[in-house]
Design a protein around this motif. Structure first.
Motif, mmCIF file in Angstrom:
data_model
loop_
_atom_site.group_PDB
_atom_site.id
_atom_site.type_symbol
_atom_site.label_atom_id
_atom_site.label_comp_id
_atom_site.label_asym_id
_atom_site.label_seq_id
_atom_site.Cartn_x
_atom_site.Cartn_y
_atom_site.Cartn_z
ATOM 1 N N PHE A 197 -1.544 22.114 108.038
ATOM 2 C CA PHE A 197 -1.359 22.565 109.422
ATOM 3 C C PHE A 197 -1.948 21.522 110.376
ATOM 4 O O PHE A 197 -1.335 21.184 111.396
ATOM 5 N N ARG A 198 -3.118 20.997 110.036
ATOM 6 C CA ARG A 198 -3.737 19.971 110.889
ATOM 7 C C ARG A 198 -2.850 18.727 110.978
ATOM 8 O O ARG A 198 -2.744 18.094 112.036
ATOM 9 N N VAL B 266 4.439 25.843 106.298
ATOM 10 C CA VAL B 266 2.988 25.758 106.098
ATOM 11 C C VAL B 266 2.360 27.144 106.169
ATOM 12 O O VAL B 266 1.489 27.489 105.355
ATOM 13 N N LEU B 267 2.808 27.962 107.115
ATOM 14 C CA LEU B 267 2.278 29.319 107.221
ATOM 15 C C LEU B 267 2.608 30.144 105.973
ATOM 16 O O LEU B 267 1.774 30.933 105.506
ATOM 17 N N TRP C 184 -6.200 24.401 105.227
ATOM 18 C CA TRP C 184 -5.263 24.255 106.331
ATOM 19 C C TRP C 184 -5.042 22.800 106.752
ATOM 20 O O TRP C 184 -4.562 22.517 107.840
ATOM 21 N N VAL D 42 6.480 24.191 110.492
ATOM 22 C CA VAL D 42 5.303 25.021 110.742
ATOM 23 C C VAL D 42 5.393 26.308 109.939
ATOM 24 O O VAL D 42 4.416 26.751 109.318
ATOM 25 N N ASN E 245 -6.728 25.630 117.224
ATOM 26 C CA ASN E 245 -5.882 26.102 116.139
ATOM 27 C C ASN E 245 -6.284 27.477 115.639
ATOM 28 O O ASN E 245 -5.519 28.130 114.921
ATOM 29 N N ALA F 122 3.169 28.497 115.899
ATOM 30 C CA ALA F 122 2.631 29.312 114.813
ATOM 31 C C ALA F 122 2.248 30.700 115.300
ATOM 32 O O ALA F 122 2.446 31.700 114.592
#
Length: 307
Positions: free
Chosen positions: A246-247, A291-292, A243, A288, A213, A262
């Motif tokens: 993201f995980r 989240v970013l 994060w 995604v 990641n 991403a």
């Protein structure tokens, strides 16, 4: 790296598991891979891992993998250690790629042979046959994802084989990590195989982490690792928590797919995955992206979006 001693000395720290960017038609994007490798080295990663499970090696031919090894080693030279995954179900392929990886100055990474009903004794014999083929040593990859989980007892047997330089440990259960750290630490190099939960193994005494990641979140994962390396566990914990969303998506959709999506959103060379994997659909990509956006709004993350 020229030999086992140099490899052992340099094998520590945070290694970027560099994804393999494929074009939409399945073609290999060698230029994109070179840019990803250069980014990792330029940002200060201690090394890179090429063509592993999240590098999609099972979807490549032997010739493609060998060509990738040569191209990457031409890019890296001796600037950083390079793990080159030479695993496979056909021992002939493993022997060929392991010898090539060592000859090129990389470190071959080998899983147990993923065939049905293989015994512990046969696995140990397999590594006894493979280990002498590389002048830089062999890294054992304990990869439950391919269907075989090596017990700590078997890893202790493998650690006795000359030319085994270390283990990349994918079974992160606390009991296994505790035994491995305390019985094998200092004898061979110990790498945590997942950035999803690396704080525990590193606190237990592991030598390093390999991270998929970090292709998508290099600044954040580097900062968390460096904090832990400096003894600042609280900062490492807080950065790792940032994060978690993201995980969670990586666990839900698959790590190479989420990392590649991403990367593309950030303007990096993510590319596509190869079948049997599938790229994320539009709705998944938007999750995604959300989240970013949240990460980029937090100055602690260091994440900046393209444009």
């Amino acid at each position: 790296m020229k030999d086992f001693s140099e490899c052992h000395a340099r094998l520590r720290g945070l290694f970027n598991i560099t994804v393999t960017p494929f074009r939409a038609d399945g073609a290999f994007d060698h230029e994109g891979l070179a840019r990803n490798v250069e980014r990792a080295i330029g940002l200060g990663f201690n090394g890179v891992l090429i063509g592993g499970t999240y590098g999609e090696f099972p979807a490549m031919s032997t010739d493609e993998r060998a060509n990738m090894f040569r191209r990457v080693m031409d890019v890296v030279g001796d600037r950083a250690p390079v793990m080159l995954c030479s695993a496979g179900s056909d021992t002939r392929v493993v022997r060929e790629l392991t010898a090539l990886a060592g000859d090129l100055g990389g470190l071959p990474m080998v899983t147990p042979p993923f065939v049905s009903e293989v015994t512990d004794e046969q696995i140990v014999a397999f590594f006894r046959d493979i280990a002498p083929l590389s002048r830089t040593g062999v890294l054992v990859y304990n990869a439950p994802g391919v269907g075989i989980t090596l017990s700590p007892a078997v890893l202790e047997q493998l650690a006795e084989i000359p030319n085994i330089v270390g283990v990349k440990q994918g079974d992160l259960s606390p009991t296994a990590i505790d035994r491995i750290a305390n019985r094998l630490g200092g004898r061979i190099r110990l790498f945590c195989a997942s950035d999803l939960a690396f704080l525990g193994p590193m606190m237990a005494g592991f030598d390093g982490v390999s991270s998929t990641n970090s292709c998508a979140l290099p600044e954040l994962i580097l900062a968390a690792y460096r904090a832990l390396e400096a003894g600042d566990a609280a900062t490492a914990r807080d950065l790792h928590r940032l994060w978690y969303p993201f995980r969670a998506l990586a666990r839900e959709f698959g790590q190479p797919q989420v990392a590649k999506a991403a990367m593309t959103l950030r303007g990096f060379d993510g590319g596509s995955v190869r079948p049997p994997l599938r790229d994320l659909d539009a709705a998944q990509v938007e999750r995604v992206a959300a989240v970013l956006r949240d990460l980029s709004a937090d100055p602690r993350s260091g994440v900046r979006l393209a444009g």
